[in-house]
Design an enzyme around this catalytic site. Structure first.
Site, PDB file in Angstrom:
ATOM      1  N   ALA A  63     -34.492 -71.186 -62.539  1.00  0.00           N
ATOM      2  CA  ALA A  63     -33.555 -70.101 -62.822  1.00  0.00           C
ATOM      3  C   ALA A  63     -34.321 -68.868 -63.287  1.00  0.00           C
ATOM      4  CB  ALA A  63     -32.532 -70.517 -63.880  1.00  0.00           C
ATOM      5  N   ASP A 109     -30.954 -62.384 -65.328  1.00  0.00           N
ATOM      6  CA  ASP A 109     -30.086 -62.148 -66.478  1.00  0.00           C
ATOM      7  C   ASP A 109     -29.432 -63.414 -67.011  1.00  0.00           C
ATOM      8  OD1 ASP A 109     -30.727 -59.561 -65.902  1.00  0.00           O
ATOM      9  OD2 ASP A 109     -28.706 -58.923 -65.331  1.00  0.00           O
ATOM     10  N   ASN A 124     -28.132 -51.783 -58.577  1.00  0.00           N
ATOM     11  CA  ASN A 124     -27.054 -51.740 -59.572  1.00  0.00           C
ATOM     12  C   ASN A 124     -27.348 -50.757 -60.701  1.00  0.00           C
ATOM     13  OD1 ASN A 124     -29.058 -53.354 -60.625  1.00  0.00           O
ATOM     14  ND2 ASN A 124     -27.737 -55.096 -61.069  1.00  0.00           N
ATOM     15  N   CYS A 125     -28.632 -50.472 -60.965  1.00  0.00           N
ATOM     16  CA  CYS A 125     -28.946 -49.488 -62.003  1.00  0.00           C
ATOM     17  C   CYS A 125     -28.559 -48.073 -61.586  1.00  0.00           C
ATOM     18  CB  CYS A 125     -30.431 -49.531 -62.340  1.00  0.00           C
ATOM     19  SG  CYS A 125     -30.969 -51.090 -63.084  1.00  0.00           S
ATOM     20  N   THR A 133     -35.437 -75.508 -65.037  1.00  0.00           N
ATOM     21  CA  THR A 133     -34.322 -75.873 -65.899  1.00  0.00           C
ATOM     22  C   THR A 133     -34.516 -77.323 -66.349  1.00  0.00           C
ATOM     23  OG1 THR A 133     -32.940 -76.707 -64.111  1.00  0.00           O
ATOM     24  CG2 THR A 133     -32.856 -74.327 -64.544  1.00  0.00           C
ATOM     25  N   ASN A 160     -36.156 -79.832 -60.236  1.00  0.00           N
ATOM     26  CA  ASN A 160     -36.056 -79.254 -58.892  1.00  0.00           C
ATOM     27  C   ASN A 160     -35.203 -77.985 -58.855  1.00  0.00           C
ATOM     28  OD1 ASN A 160     -37.563 -81.333 -57.411  1.00  0.00           O
ATOM     29  ND2 ASN A 160     -35.856 -82.662 -57.995  1.00  0.00           N
TER      30      ASN A 160
END
Length: 551
Positions: free
Chosen positions: A276, A279, A41-42, A269, A273
């Site tokens: 993340a 971004d 994507n860059c 998180t 379980n």
């Protein structure tokens, strides 16, 4: 062990492939809501101009390739729409059908989505795009094939500038609109001015301190907040991204700053379980230890690998990020790492700042070009808070070195000790990074005192006198409006012209000769400070405040 990963590209695919290398018998499933699970994507802006010639060059890996090499079950065009935390299941949509998959561990790598503001008339407008994915690029390229003449890029950050450059190279007339008072808002004003001058020199119309307030004529007329109207056949919105955390929020997973997903030092998180990365998550700014969002590819790749290690039983800690980035804008490169001066002041750090100019390699070797380097550091301990650099060549090397120094806990006292490669085609015996260290030490130890470019006018109004020690021929490039002139090599002979009862600010072209003048004058009983960045920096920011052709 069964691991489900939601989202591919940098964080998700780094996690998936590392998991396979550590766990040959694990079941690994990657859901990607788009058609491409692994793409660059860059690199998207560079296909607009054709610098990256083919679209296929942007496709890093295919689903089939990943399955063949890593035995990963990659499912493009599968959108996970719900998480059942209690039963450890995810629900997904594919081809208008709904399915369910169980997991032992779930990794969310949902990324960030472009911010699309609610602007009057936008819903009735055509040819307005964002650029975040291959399908986004395809839509833009379809419009480019219609031979548009005028383009408007809204947002002058890294992506906005890359898009603007490539649209110009494609032959379009481009306008650039930025709400902040400068282009490249992550940089400090004086450093961004080099890039803004470069952009305007390429005939891009730049509208800073401005925003779009209305789209008219189905998007072909853009109204700015200052009342000006711009014509546009192609508009790219590049005003930033926001964490894509809606799936996490629906599942009751805790979020924080700007809806970023909260994770601990193990990327867990609020559900043990569910992990993340990328971004979508909130990270610690490693220097300030404050929460922030850093949507960059390198941290996402690192986080993906680390979470795979953690799930596999290895000890890894999320140490945070410092935010190192770089952009090419036509013939210049701008790079930064750590905190800018503005942020350092906002968090009330005790800072000193310096600007130096050096060459990308030995000055006597052909084609040497300037590097303008800014260093922000603790005014007593020398802890390095950040750096920014602008130049044609060699900017990446210097910022990478300083980023490594920050990560390694080095101070400005260590910078002169760095043994960097040197041969005339590659560097200097005293590299700009070494020189920045020497200059910083001089400030900390009181060998030198400085005045910043934004302080000069106030200091002169208080009665201080500006002494210009450049050579006579250099004055043709402009002079300070209120200054006296004594070339450095004549200073000792003409020192009697100066008044020890007065306070002086001394300047040359880049700051080196004025430092020598400062040392001469101080040792002769004068009160003197050095204009940091000197004439070269001041001219770039305030060309209209100078006098030209005086001699």
């Amino acid at each position: 062990m069964k691991i489900v990963i939601v989202g591919g590209v940098a964080g998700g695919m780094s996690a998936a492939t590392r998991l396979r290398r550590l766990n040959e018998n694990a079941e690994i499933i990657v859901f990607e809501k788009g058609p491409y699970v692994s793409f660059a994507n860059c690199g998207l802006p560079y296909h607009i101009s054709g610098e990256i010639e083919t679209r296929e060059q942007l496709l890093v890996q295919t689903s089939t390739g990943l399955n063949n090499r890593f035995n990963i079950d990659v499912r493009p065009n599968h959108e996970v729409v719900q998480i059942d935390r209690e039963n450890k299941k995810v629900m997904f949509n594919h081809n208008q059908e709904t399915g369910v998959e169980t997991y032992d561990y779930l990794i969310l790598s949902t990324g960030a989505s472009p911010i699309t503001p609610q602007i009057k008339g936008i819903e009735r407008s055509e040819h307005i795009f964002t650029l975040r994915s291959i399908p986004d690029l395809d839509r833009i390229m379809d419009q480019v094939q219609q031979n548009p003449k005028h383009a408007v890029v809204v947002g002058a950050g890294f992506i906005g500038l890359e898009v603007a450059e490539n649209l110009v190279k494609k032959g379009l007339s481009v306008s650039l609109v930025e709400k902040a008072p400068q282009v490249l808002p992550p940089l400090d004003e004086e450093m961004a001015s080099f890039i803004q001058n470069e952009v305007t020199s390429k005939n891009i119309a730049v509208y800073t301190s401005n925003s779009v307030v209305e789209f008219k004529d189905e998007g072909q007329t853009i109204v700015l907040e200052n009342g000006e109207e711009l014509s546009s056949d192609l508009t790219i919105l590049s005003i930033g991204v926001q964490p894509e955390s809606s799936l996490a929020k629906q599942a009751g997973i805790k979020t924080g700053l700007r809806d970023g997903i909260l994770v601990n030092e193990n990327y867990q998180t609020s559900d043990d379980n569910i992990y993340a990365v990328g971004d979508a998550i909130i990270v610690k700014q490693q220097i300030t230890n404050q929460e922030t969002l850093i949507p960059l590819a390198s941290p996402a790749n690192r986080q993906g690998r680390q979470v795979a290690d953690i799930i596999s039983g290895q000890t890894r800690k999320n140490k945070g990020s410092i935010g190192t980035s770089i952009v090419r804008v036509f013939d210049l490169t701008a790079a930064s790492t750590g905190l800018n001066e503005r942020t350092a002041k906002q968090v009330q750090l005790p800072i000193s700042v310096l600007h130096i100019s050096g060459k990308n390699h030995a000055g006597y070797f052909p084609n040497a070009t300037d590097i303008h380097l800014k260093l922000i550091f603790h005014s007593e301990t020398g802890e390095i808070y950040g750096a920014q650099a602008i130049g044609q060549e060699g900017v990446d090397k210097r910022i990478d070195v300083i980023a490594t120094a920050i990560k390694g806990g080095l101070s400005v006292f260590d910078l002169p000790e760095l043994e960097l490669t040197y041969a005339p085609p590659f560097g200097s015996a005293k590299d700009p990074v070494n020189m920045a260290g020497y200059a910083a030490i001089n400030l900390i130890e009181g060998t030198s005192e400085s005045v910043q470019w934004y302080e000069l006018e106030d200091e002169l109004n208080k009665g201080k006198i500006l002494l210009d020690v450049r050579n006579d021929q250099e004055l043709r490039n402009g002079q300070f409006s209120h200054s006296i002139h004594i070339p450095l090599d004549n200073l000792r002979d003409e020192i009697h012209q100066l008044d020890k009862k007065k306070e002086y600010i001394v300047s040359c072209h880049s700051g080196l000769r004025s430092y020598i003048a400062e040392r001469i004058l101080k040792q002769n009983g004068f009160s003197v400070k050095n204009l940091d960045g000197a004439f070269a920096l001041y001219r770039n920011i305030y060309p209209d405040k100078l006098i030209y052709n005086k001699k």
